[in-house]
Every structure is written in structure tokens, then in C-alpha cells.
Design a protein around this motif. Structure first.
Motif, short mmCIF file in Angstrom:
data_model
loop_
_atom_site.label_atom_id
_atom_site.label_comp_id
_atom_site.label_asym_id
_atom_site.label_seq_id
_atom_site.Cartn_x
_atom_site.Cartn_y
_atom_site.Cartn_z
N HIS A 59 -52.88 3.20 -64.70
CA HIS A 59 -54.03 2.01 -64.84
C HIS A 59 -55.20 2.53 -65.10
CE1 HIS A 59 -51.21 -0.72 -62.12
NE2 HIS A 59 -50.69 -0.78 -63.24
N LEU A 104 -46.54 2.57 -69.18
CA LEU A 104 -47.88 1.88 -68.89
C LEU A 104 -48.91 2.26 -69.83
CD1 LEU A 104 -47.83 1.83 -65.09
CD2 LEU A 104 -47.36 0.01 -66.76
N TYR A 135 -49.44 -2.59 -70.20
CA TYR A 135 -49.58 -2.86 -68.78
C TYR A 135 -48.24 -3.85 -68.17
CZ TYR A 135 -50.88 -5.93 -64.80
OH TYR A 135 -50.95 -6.88 -63.83
#
Length: 211
Positions: free
Chosen positions: A55, A82, A86
Motif C-alpha cells: 500500500h 497490489l 489496489y
């Protein structure tokens, strides 16, 4: 004996694990804090960057710092997707704190592109970091993301990423892609025994403080 140095980056944390002049970096923060993290790392001979997950608040500076210090970036294979999307592992939340944090973070999570480092090292639960000079190992902590990992240092310190958080008090991570998995991860951490816990968000605490 290793020393853990917290780099506070707004509401996020990065950590330098130092063994003499050598160090590894766990998470890299957002672009707004890139200079702060780079300067802190420049005091050491950097050996490795570990991403607890990709992230943006943990990984936005990973590619730059990897190139700057000429070190690989360790990440779990299950989280490679990712870097591209996302929504491959959308987050949910529990409780008022979780709903507030997710609401404030969701737009940035979806819209901030994290550049994938070129020098990636895929790691998994149980992998030793002895080759980099550290009495430490990777520990699988799935739930926040499918491939979330932490670093267990000398069986004394656990760098837990977002598997746990300390927004108000120590607790199981309030944001998750898989609730059952993150609940099991919290139990796994408790079973490790005495550790000082270093969170992705919040100040470190003894494990005994965790609910």
C-alpha cells in the motif's frame, strides 16, 4: 544486538533495524516523507528494504530508495498484484476507528500509483535474514493483505505492519481484506510470546498491551 529506530512519517511509521553500521529498512512511507527516510537511512550501510505490504503509505518510496541505496526490496509474492491494482485486494473495516481510517484513506489507496521496484526479492513465512547480517526472520501475517508480512527480530521485536495497529490502543488491524485471516494472525502474534510490537500506525508497545 539489534536496535530499532522508528521514523515517524505523519500517521505512518517506517523502521530502521540497525546492527552496528548495517541496517535494513522496514516500509518506506509516502512520497511526502521521502527525504526524511532517505536521510535517516544514509547514516547506515543499507542491506535490504522489507515491505510489510505494498500500500502506498508503506511502499511509495520503495523503488526510489532501492535504487538510491542499491538494495533489494523484499515482498511476499501474494502482494505483487497490489503494485498494479489496489482493488485486487479491496479493504474492509470494523469498528468506528476502522470506518474512519478507511474512509479517509480509500481515495488515496485507489488513486496513488506505487512504482514497482526493479530489484524485488520474493520472501515468505520463515525466511531468514541472516544472509544480510541480522538475527531476524520473515513472519507471515496475512489478513490486512493476502501477503502481509512482518519481521521478527531476535525473538524480541516484531515489526508488524498493519496486522496490528495502535491508533488509540493496541488492537488487531482495523482494515482487512480477509477478516478471518487477520483474526488468526492476531492469535499467531500472541502465541509468539514476549515481544515489543512496532506498528505501521501508532507508537510501539509491549505485546502484553494488545487486546
Amino acid at each position: 544486538m539489534a536496535e530499532i529506530h522508528r521514523i515517524a512519517c505523519g500517521t505512518d511509521n517506517c523502521y530502521i533495524v540497525a546492527q552496528g553500521n548495517d541496517a535494513l529498512l522496514v516500509d518506506t512511507g509516502t512520497a511526502a516523507f521521502c527525504d526524511k527516510v532517505r536521510e535517516a537511512c544514509s547514516r547506515y550501510t543499507m542491506k535490504l528494504i522489507v515491505l510489510t505490504h505494498p500500500h502506498f503509505d508503506h511502499a511509495e518510496n520503495a523503488a526510489f530508495l532501492s535504487e538510491h541505496f542499491s538494495v533489494p526490496v523484499a515482498v511476499h509474492e501474494a502482494d505483487l498484484e497490489l503494485f498494479e491494482n489496489y482493488d485486487a485486494q479491496p479493504l474492509h473495516s470494523y469498528g468506528l476507528v476502522g470506518k474512519l481510517v478507511l474512509g479517509l484513506s480509500l481515495k488515496a489507496l485507489r488513486n496513488t500509483k506505487v512504482r514497482r521496484p526493479q530489484n524485488l526479492l520474493q520472501v515468505k513465512d520463515g525466511d531468514s535474514l541472516a544472509a544480510y547480517g541480522f538475527d531476524a526472520k520473515i513472519i507471515g501475517l496475512p489478513g490486512h493483505t493476502t501477503g502481509s508480512i512482518g519481521v521478527d527480530v531476535e525473538q524480541k521485536y516484531l515489526l508488524a505492519g498493519d496486522a496490528l495497529d495502535n491508533w488509540i490502543r493496541p488492537a488487531m488491524g482495523h482494515l482487512y481484506c480477509d477478516y478471518d485471516a487477520i483474526k488468526q494472525t492476531a492469535g499467531k502474534i500472541r502465541s509468539l510470546g514476549a515481544r515489543t510490537i512496532f506498528y505501521g500506525h501508532g507508537k510501539p508497545t509491549p505485546q502484553s498491551c494488545m487486546n
